[in-house]
Design an enzyme around this catalytic site. Structure first.
Site, PDB file in Angstrom:
ATOM      1  N   LYS A  31       3.123   7.406  15.932  1.00 32.89           N
ATOM      2  CA  LYS A  31       1.668   7.449  16.119  1.00 32.89           C
ATOM      3  C   LYS A  31       1.320   7.247  17.603  1.00 32.89           C
ATOM      4  O   LYS A  31       0.441   7.909  18.132  1.00 32.89           O
ATOM      5  CB  LYS A  31       1.003   6.388  15.230  1.00 32.89           C
ATOM      6  CG  LYS A  31       1.036   6.782  13.756  1.00 32.89           C
ATOM      7  CD  LYS A  31       0.772   5.651  12.790  1.00 32.89           C
ATOM      8  CE  LYS A  31       1.030   6.145  11.362  1.00 32.89           C
ATOM      9  NZ  LYS A  31       0.929   5.087  10.350  1.00 32.89           N
ATOM     10  N   GLN A  75      -0.600  -1.152   9.999  1.00 28.47           N
ATOM     11  CA  GLN A  75       0.511  -0.488   9.320  1.00 28.47           C
ATOM     12  C   GLN A  75       0.887  -1.250   8.050  1.00 28.47           C
ATOM     13  O   GLN A  75       1.144  -2.449   8.089  1.00 28.47           O
ATOM     14  CB  GLN A  75       1.723  -0.405  10.281  1.00 28.47           C
ATOM     15  CG  GLN A  75       2.884   0.395   9.749  1.00 28.47           C
ATOM     16  CD  GLN A  75       2.559   1.879   9.564  1.00 28.47           C
ATOM     17  OE1 GLN A  75       1.969   2.516  10.435  1.00 28.47           O
ATOM     18  NE2 GLN A  75       2.948   2.426   8.434  1.00 28.47           N
ATOM     19  N   ASP A  98      -7.645   4.987   8.528  1.00 29.91           N
ATOM     20  CA  ASP A  98      -6.752   5.227   7.382  1.00 29.91           C
ATOM     21  C   ASP A  98      -7.557   5.531   6.115  1.00 29.91           C
ATOM     22  O   ASP A  98      -6.996   5.966   5.116  1.00 29.91           O
ATOM     23  CB  ASP A  98      -5.893   3.976   7.126  1.00 29.91           C
ATOM     24  CG  ASP A  98      -4.444   4.167   7.542  1.00 29.91           C
ATOM     25  OD1 ASP A  98      -4.027   5.321   7.690  1.00 29.91           O
ATOM     26  OD2 ASP A  98      -3.746   3.143   7.716  1.00 29.91           O
TER      27      ASP A  98
END
Ligand code: NAP
Length: 263
Positions: A31, A75, A98
């Site tokens: 990322k 994450q 997300d």
């Protein structure tokens, strides 16, 4: 991106990694690389395994208020002592790139959303770019997780697919999967989908990121047996995975545009 820069707005993403999970470290570094390639400003926070909920929430609240940061990604999975739900609920919905916050999940259900979870969004792009029609097609999704199976099913439904969701309690699974024109496997079991579960000519999308008996990366679909039967199939690696990162970048740019209010 260039337009945003001209407007004097640098797009910013903060990625938070807690603990030592090796797969998570790889995802986070990919990322970061994508941000570099696109000229997105990124901040990476690597916190130790024993980080407390209070410490993590304090960082999230700081990032929520930070004008340089448009998107916040924590994450997952988090270490067991941290509750994913509490952490996600504390990310500002307009920075939740997300799309896991309940506000964004609700918007996806309604069909009026800014962000879509990155993996299902990437799959929809693959389907669109491949010219595969969804309307009226039998779409079967194996898996009902909040991050893949459920949002995937909603996106196919919004495109007028006839959607069936399967899970571990589904009876006669292969009878259901064999009806699919579009079959999405998000199970987390290596090579779970075999040729006898697939209708000839079906579009097969493999979300799995699993390890085979030799520790090699593989998907939820037994690629070598299914490929001759399928009309189209995504490989692992190199299929859904890169699209997931591309969609994270898109969500971050969307957040930045929304913060700049130039959409
Ligand atoms: P998950 O939360 O573990 O969900 C797995 C789903 O599969 C559950 O709904 C489960 O049913 C269902 N399932 C398990 N065994 C089954 C069986 N025998 N028959 C039918 N359904 C069964 O996993 P996830 O987070 O959705 O991830 C799925 C896979 O995608 C994993 O390999 C993961 O690593 C991968 N992934 C890849 C990306 C990417 O960017 N490529 C992103 C996210 C995830 P129940 O609900 O009944 O337990």
């Amino acid at each position: 991106m260039e337009n945003l820069k001209k407007e004097g707005k640098q797009t910013g993403l903060a990625v938070v990694l807690v603990g030592d999970d090796s797969a998570s470290k790889v995802y986070v570094s990919n990322k970061e690389k994508a941000c570099e390639q696109l000229g997105i400003y990124s901040e990476k926070y690597t916190l130790p395994e024993n980080t407390t909920e209070e410490e993590l929430l304090s960082l999230i609240h700081k990032l929520n208020d930070d004008k340089k940061i448009d998107g916040i990604l924590v994450q997952l999975p988090l270490p067991n002592h941290l509750d994913d739900k509490v952490i996600i609920d504390n990310i500002r919905p307009d920075k939740d790139v997300d799309a896991f916050h309940p506000v964004n999940v609700g918007k996806i259900m309604i069909g009026d959303f800014d962000f879509v979870p990155c993996t299902p969004a990437g799959i929809m792009e693959l389907i669109k770019e491949s010219g595969v029609p969804v309307e009226g097609k039998e779409c079967v999704v194996i898996g009902r997780s909040n991050i893949v199976g459920k949002p995937m099913s909603m996106l196919l439904l919004h495109q007028n697919g006839t959607v069936t969701i399967c899970h571990s309690r589904t009876k006669n699974l292969s009878d259901v999967t064999k009806k699919a024109d579009i079959l999405v496997a998000a199970v987390g079991i290596p090579k779970f989908v075999t040729a006898d579960m697939v209708k000839p000519g079906a579009v097969v999308i493999d979300v799995g990121m699993d390890r085979d008996e030799d520790g090699k990366l593989c998907g939820d679909v037994d690629f070598s047996s299914v490929e001759p039967v399928a009309g189209a199939i995504t490989p692992v690696p190199g299929g859904v995975g890169p699209m997931t990162i591309a969609m994270l970048m898109r969500n971050t740019v969307t957040a930045s545009k929304n913060h700049k209010q130039i959409i």
